[in-house]
Write an enzyme that holds these catalytic residues in place. Structure first.
Site, PDB file in Angstrom:
ATOM      1  N   SER A 194      62.181  58.191  25.428  1.00  0.00           N
ATOM      2  CA  SER A 194      62.887  59.469  25.556  1.00  0.00           C
ATOM      3  C   SER A 194      61.870  60.611  25.669  1.00  0.00           C
ATOM      4  O   SER A 194      61.034  60.596  26.562  1.00  0.00           O
ATOM      5  CB  SER A 194      63.861  59.651  24.384  1.00  0.00           C
ATOM      6  OG  SER A 194      64.767  60.690  24.643  1.00  0.00           O
ATOM      7  N   GLU A 318      72.622  55.278  29.775  1.00  0.00           N
ATOM      8  CA  GLU A 318      71.910  56.299  28.996  1.00  0.00           C
ATOM      9  C   GLU A 318      72.863  57.337  28.398  1.00  0.00           C
ATOM     10  O   GLU A 318      72.692  57.792  27.270  1.00  0.00           O
ATOM     11  CB  GLU A 318      70.888  57.014  29.878  1.00  0.00           C
ATOM     12  CG  GLU A 318      69.765  56.145  30.412  1.00  0.00           C
ATOM     13  CD  GLU A 318      68.646  55.917  29.403  1.00  0.00           C
ATOM     14  OE1 GLU A 318      68.782  56.343  28.247  1.00  0.00           O
ATOM     15  OE2 GLU A 318      67.640  55.298  29.808  1.00  0.00           O
ATOM     16  N   HIS A 408      71.231  54.897  25.517  1.00  0.00           N
ATOM     17  CA  HIS A 408      69.920  55.498  25.263  1.00  0.00           C
ATOM     18  C   HIS A 408      69.367  55.032  23.919  1.00  0.00           C
ATOM     19  O   HIS A 408      70.071  55.012  22.910  1.00  0.00           O
ATOM     20  CB  HIS A 408      70.073  57.020  25.259  1.00  0.00           C
ATOM     21  CG  HIS A 408      68.779  57.764  25.218  1.00  0.00           C
ATOM     22  ND1 HIS A 408      67.887  57.755  26.258  1.00  0.00           N
ATOM     23  CD2 HIS A 408      68.220  58.553  24.249  1.00  0.00           C
ATOM     24  CE1 HIS A 408      66.843  58.510  25.949  1.00  0.00           C
ATOM     25  NE2 HIS A 408      67.010  58.993  24.732  1.00  0.00           N
TER      26      HIS A 408
END
Length: 501
Positions: A194, A318, A408
């Protein structure tokens, strides 16, 4: 090598703790505490100490909202400005040769996170790969990613890109000290997820990081995050105003206000900008023309980044995590339209079956932030250095039932072997444990081969603009050539909005 828990570093002796399978050293300082006159300054050298420094417990997390430093169901790591530390994990088994080194940079949107999270402990990965694992803290939010340089005075220079400078300082510490822990300073892989994955791309574009790492892995990067100098200046002015200061009084306020007051002012300003400019994330590295000469995505595309081997990829779903638990991505049609414009939204929507229904809109929003710019990086970097692309599709039954899919950050569980922990077993019940073991093997075998040799396993070919070969990490794994081509073409030319135009 490394039979003792007492290690002589360049700054003094540190004492770690021996476990059953690994040795650990926690919260080792890699720079001086950035407090007092060092607030908003580039990281400075550590003051050497005499005697032995106990390094068996975690110290502080970087300044952030308390919720971001949660390390257990009801426990939080204390936060402070004095958090420029890193952790080292080494297998207890002796090694006759220096071990490859993996340096992990945590995510959290450049606003939250800590290297003390149990998920990042890394013991399973270190033992399986016979590697040295390093994880680090760096300045976040107000103290790491807002450029207050406009308010510098003859007595105090407010410097830019402090979080990125911290990461470079941590890598410099690794180069100087990791041999004492049995690591090979000439074989360092930096990896992150990330915002940490974006940090990896930023390091590729940072001249000062040259030679400090030799391979890079970027997991779910929001790859085109970057603030122009004009946007950074406008954002800093708004932050100062929220702090209750004027441009004339800003320097004094920034140096004398409490850390929490500054944090709150910046967090509130950031939240306001996120609502006003969907798709723009103002807490990000600044293209200052000096420490970061170009936006990372542009430096990579133009061949101005460090030409080291790169693994880069995203997760298929995600956006679902943000749609359920955060309000920061353009995961609705109105927000996506605000981020990309009417014409682009119409073109993009045609490639997402079911759009504008929620499921399709959430996937499009996640792709806008993560997959879209990552594809640009894959193509750009592949022109100059070996590049390997992946997509993570595996979804255990519990994640399916929760409507999260391969969301995610879910890739961190197999990367760190967290599926064998009690928490990991819980999320794969009922069913899915065998599949998670398979994708754990895929991730770890490839990540470790890459860290050792600069290439993943031979079954994973390099990405090129002609083939666009992508490893689909699932149970079982497979290769696809140019996956989601129609979507890729629809997204071409779309960039994040700006603050000042």
């Amino acid at each position: 090598m490394v039979a003792s828990t007492d290690i002589q570093t360049a700054d003094g002796v540190v004492r770690g703790r021996r476990g059953r399978r690994v040795l650990r050293w926690r919260s080792l300082p890699y720079a001086a505490p950035p407090v007092g006159d060092l607030r908003f300054r580039a990281p400075q050298p550590v003051t050497r100490w005499a005697g032995v420094r106990e390094s068996t417990e975690f110290g502080f997390a970087a300044m952030q909202h308390r919720a971001g430093a949660r390390v257990g169901p009801r426990s939080y790591q204390p936060t402070a400005e004095d958090a420029l530390t890193l952790n080292v994990t080494v297998p207890t088994t002796p090694s006759s040769t220096p071990r490859p080194v993996l340096v992990f940079i945590h995510g959290g949107g450049y606003l939250t996170g800590t290297s003390a999270l149990a998920l990042y402990s890394g013991g399973r990965l270190a033992v399986r790969g016979d590697v040295v694992l390093v994880s680090l803290n760096y300045r976040l939010g107000a103290f790491g990613y807002v450029d207050f340089g406009e308010f510098s005075t003859p007595d105090h220079d407010f410097e830019s890109n402090l979080g990125l400078r911290d990461q470079v300082a941590a890598l410099a510490w690794v180069r100087t000290n990791i041999a004492a822990f049995g690591g090979d300073p000439d074989n360092v892989t930096v990896f992150g997820e990330s915002a940490g994955a974006h940090a990896v791309l930023s390091l590729l574009a940072t001249p000062a990081a040259k030679g400090l790492f030799h391979q890079a892995i970027s997991q779910s990067p929001p790859a085109d995050w970057a603030m122009t100098a004009a946007d950074a200046r406008a954002f800093a002015l708004r932050c100062v105003d929220k702090l209750g200061a004027t441009p004339d009084t800003a320097a004094k306020a920034l140096l004398t206000a409490s850390a929490n007051d500054i944090r709150r002012a910046v967090d509130r300003t950031s939240n306001r900008v996120l609502r006003e400019r969907r798709g723009l994330f103002p807490i990000a590295p600044v293209v200052d023309g000096d420490f970061l000469p170009q936006a990372p995505i542009d430096a990579i595309a133009e061949g101005n980044a460090h030409r080291v081997p790169l693994i880069i990829g995203t997760n298929r779903d995600e956006g679902t995590l943000f749609a359920k638990f955060a309000d920061s991505l353009p995961t609705t049609p109105d927000r996506l339209r605000a981020a990309v414009g009417d014409d682009a939204e119409s073109r993009i929507a045609a490639t997402y079956p079911g759009y504008p229904a929620a499921k399709a809109a959430v996937r499009a929003g996640g792709d806008f932030v993560f997959w879209r710019p990552s594809v640009t990086v894959m193509a750009g970097h592949s022109r100059y250095a070996p590049t390997y692309a992946y997509r993570y599709d595996f979804t255990p039954r519990a994640a399916q039932l929760a409507g999260l899919g391969s969301t995610h950050a879910s890739d961190l569980i197999p990367v760190f072997g967290f599926g064998e922990s009690p928490a990991g077993r819980a999320i794969t019940a009922p069913g899915g444990r065998r599949g998670l073991r398979a994708v754990t093997d895929q991730f770890q075998d490839n990540w470790l081969a890459f860290a050792r040799t600069g290439a993943p396993l031979p079954s994973w070919p390099a990405y090129t603009e002609d083939s666009r070969t992508t490893m689909i990490i699932d149970s079982p794994a497979r290769l696809e050539h140019d996956p989601d081509k129609a979507k890729r073409l629809a997204w071409q030319g779309v960039r994040v909005p700006t603050l000042t135009t």
